[in-house]
Design an enzyme around this catalytic site. Structure first.
Site, PDB file in Angstrom:
ATOM      1  N   TYR A  25      12.874  31.512   5.639  1.00 27.64           N
ATOM      2  CA  TYR A  25      11.641  32.229   5.971  1.00 27.64           C
ATOM      3  C   TYR A  25      11.545  32.501   7.465  1.00 27.64           C
ATOM      4  O   TYR A  25      11.913  31.661   8.272  1.00 27.64           O
ATOM      5  CB  TYR A  25      10.422  31.400   5.556  1.00 27.64           C
ATOM      6  CG  TYR A  25      10.184  31.365   4.067  1.00 27.64           C
ATOM      7  CD1 TYR A  25      10.092  32.537   3.314  1.00 27.64           C
ATOM      8  CD2 TYR A  25      10.010  30.146   3.407  1.00 27.64           C
ATOM      9  CE1 TYR A  25       9.861  32.489   1.942  1.00 27.64           C
ATOM     10  CE2 TYR A  25       9.766  30.094   2.043  1.00 27.64           C
ATOM     11  CZ  TYR A  25       9.704  31.280   1.316  1.00 27.64           C
ATOM     12  OH  TYR A  25       9.474  31.229  -0.036  1.00 27.64           O
ATOM     13  N   LYS A  57       0.839  -1.206   0.000  1.00 19.47           N
ATOM     14  CA  LYS A  57       0.000   0.000   0.000  1.00 19.47           C
ATOM     15  C   LYS A  57       0.875   1.258   0.000  1.00 19.47           C
ATOM     16  O   LYS A  57       2.069   1.180   0.285  1.00 19.47           O
ATOM     17  CB  LYS A  57      -0.903  -0.014   1.232  1.00 19.47           C
ATOM     18  CG  LYS A  57      -0.173   0.064   2.570  1.00 19.47           C
ATOM     19  CD  LYS A  57      -1.110  -0.267   3.734  1.00 19.47           C
ATOM     20  CE  LYS A  57      -0.410  -0.146   5.079  1.00 19.47           C
ATOM     21  NZ  LYS A  57      -1.235  -0.669   6.181  1.00 19.47           N
TER      22      LYS A  57
HETATM   23  C1  LIG Z   1      -0.510  -1.702   6.833  1.00 18.56           C
HETATM   24  C2  LIG Z   1      -1.017  -2.955   7.403  1.00 18.56           C
HETATM   25  C3  LIG Z   1      -0.160  -4.022   7.680  1.00 18.56           C
HETATM   26  C4  LIG Z   1       1.339  -3.924   7.545  1.00 18.56           C
HETATM   27  O1  LIG Z   1       1.872  -3.453   8.762  1.00 18.56           O
HETATM   28  P1  LIG Z   1       3.429  -3.345   8.975  1.00 18.56           P
HETATM   29  O2  LIG Z   1       3.576  -2.863  10.367  1.00 18.56           O
HETATM   30  O3  LIG Z   1       3.921  -2.351   7.981  1.00 18.56           O
HETATM   31  O4  LIG Z   1       3.992  -4.690   8.732  1.00 18.56           O
HETATM   32  C5  LIG Z   1      -0.700  -5.211   8.113  1.00 18.56           C
HETATM   33  N1  LIG Z   1      -2.035  -5.337   8.284  1.00 18.56           N
HETATM   34  C6  LIG Z   1      -2.883  -4.325   8.049  1.00 18.56           C
HETATM   35  C7  LIG Z   1      -4.335  -4.550   8.262  1.00 18.56           C
HETATM   36  C8  LIG Z   1      -2.415  -3.091   7.622  1.00 18.56           C
HETATM   37  O5  LIG Z   1      -3.251  -2.082   7.401  1.00 18.56           O
END
Ligand SMILES: *Cc1c(COP(=O)(O)O)cnc(C)c1O
Length: 362
Positions: free
Chosen positions: A258, A33
């Protein structure tokens, strides 16, 4: 200019480490993701697919569609599909996670209307994170509903609230108990094999006895697992570099940036880098908070970070316009930079702006 170097050999290393931590029968779900945690979702997904990952996961439908369009064949689950994206999700053969009655009902009505083949389905239960998920109290009702001909139930899962915390963690213990209970109840209802899963990256390191049938790893594939000992087993996949645009001499008493964010206490040499808010350098990293690495030395960001640039104090560093600077990567770990900047590796990595060129190293 700015480059995000992506090392696929390090991804492979992390994949192998994770495989070594789980049983051969446990499947690994690779989380890609948010542009694969700020890297490049297609390159990462193709690499994971070639390595034999069992399944990929994205947060939203559009992310899954992009991967399907790029030719990814491996099953892709969508963690948080939105109501209005479910038609598209099914059209692209993505696997929805139902986390609410509203989503499950809409999926069922789509299956009825379209006489689509059974919808591959994952069910997410809330065991204490209190973010998304069916209440564990309605497990029988939800799992029974998933047993209709409209659905092909693939997995049932939950998500820990503090998997990286030193054990014993009160919240995780409670969640594990609830999950075991909902697993027992579900098993009495389901007619075929369904995979149960609970662990994210830190969970794989911290609670390996609770791996059940699958684990979901994101951050560890990219080289971090929220604990120095676990990080040491992994290799960072991404490295953000930039080059010095210009070096200016500043006299004692003059200001930089700035709102005069920095006042020179001595005559100074200030280097400007072409990286700013739009590239993932947060406002809170300014005013000396984080350091970058130049020619083997560390230099602090001085003054306020701008939209397209930030300034660093290189008074004591032998460097020139055009020299390379590492924001995070190998000399300057993303975990440490995130910590100095009051954030976490997840945010630092996933914030790298889209105008930063991605360079894939195979
Ligand atoms: C993002 C996510 C993960 C991955 O988590 P990590 O800590 O990056 O391994 C796993 N399960 C769900 C439901 C998530 O949203």
């Amino acid at each position: 200019m700015n480059k995000l170097h992506i090392y696929l050999s390090h991804l492979e290393h992390n994949f192998t480490v994770l495989k070594g931590l789980i049983k051969p029968s446990t499947s690994l779900i690779g989380v890609v993701k948010a542009s694969a945690y700020g890297t490049d979702a297609v390159s990462i997904a193709l690499c994971l697919e070639a390595l034999g990952i069992d399944r990929l996961a994205v947060a939203y439908t559009a992310e899954g569609v992009a991967l399907k369009k790029a030719g990814i064949k491996c099953p892709i689950m969508v963690f948080y599909p939105q109501h209005e994206s479910l038609e598209t999700l099914l059209e692209y053969n993505l696997e929805p996670v139902a986390y609410s009655v509203r989503i499950l009902n809409k999926l069922q009505s789509l299956a009825v209307d379209n006489t689509l083949k059974p919808i591959p389905l994952h069910l997410k239960f809330n065991t204490g994170l209190n973010r998304l998920g069916f209440a564990s109290s309605i497990v029988e009702e939800i799992v029974s509903k998933s047993q209709s001909d409209y659905f092909n139930l693939i997995s049932i899962y939950s998500h820990l609230a503090a998997s990286e915390e030193q054990r014993p963690s009160q919240i995780c213990e409670t969640q594990i108990e609830k999950f075991l209970e909902l697993k027992r109840k579900s098993k009495k209802i389901v007619s075929k094999t369904v995979a149960f899963h609970l662990l994210n990256s830190s969970g794989i390191f911290n609670y390996s006895e609770h791996q059940h049938d699958a684990v979901r790893s994101g951050i560890a594939l990219y080289g971090f697992a929220n604990h120095p000992e676990w990080d040491a087993m992994l290799k960072p996949v991404s490295q953000l570099t930039s080059t010095i645009l210009q070096i200016v001499s500043v006299k004692k008493g003059e200001t930089v940036g700035y709102n005069s964010g920095w006042v020179a206490q001595h005559d100074a040499q200030i280097a400007t880098l072409p990286l700013g808010h739009a590239d993932g350098i947060s406002r809170q990293f300014g005013l000396g908070k984080i350091q970058v690495s130049i020619n083997g030395k560390k230099a602090s960001i001085v003054g306020n970070v701008c939209m397209d640039m930030c300034m660093i104090d290189v008074t004591k560093i032998d460097c020139h316009e055009g020299d390379e600077v590492e924001l995070f990567g190998f000399k300057n770990s993303a975990e440490k930079v995130a910590k100095s900047g009051d954030t976490i590796s997840y945010e630092l990595l996933s914030n790298v702006g889209q105008r930063v060129e991605r360079i894939i190293h195979r």
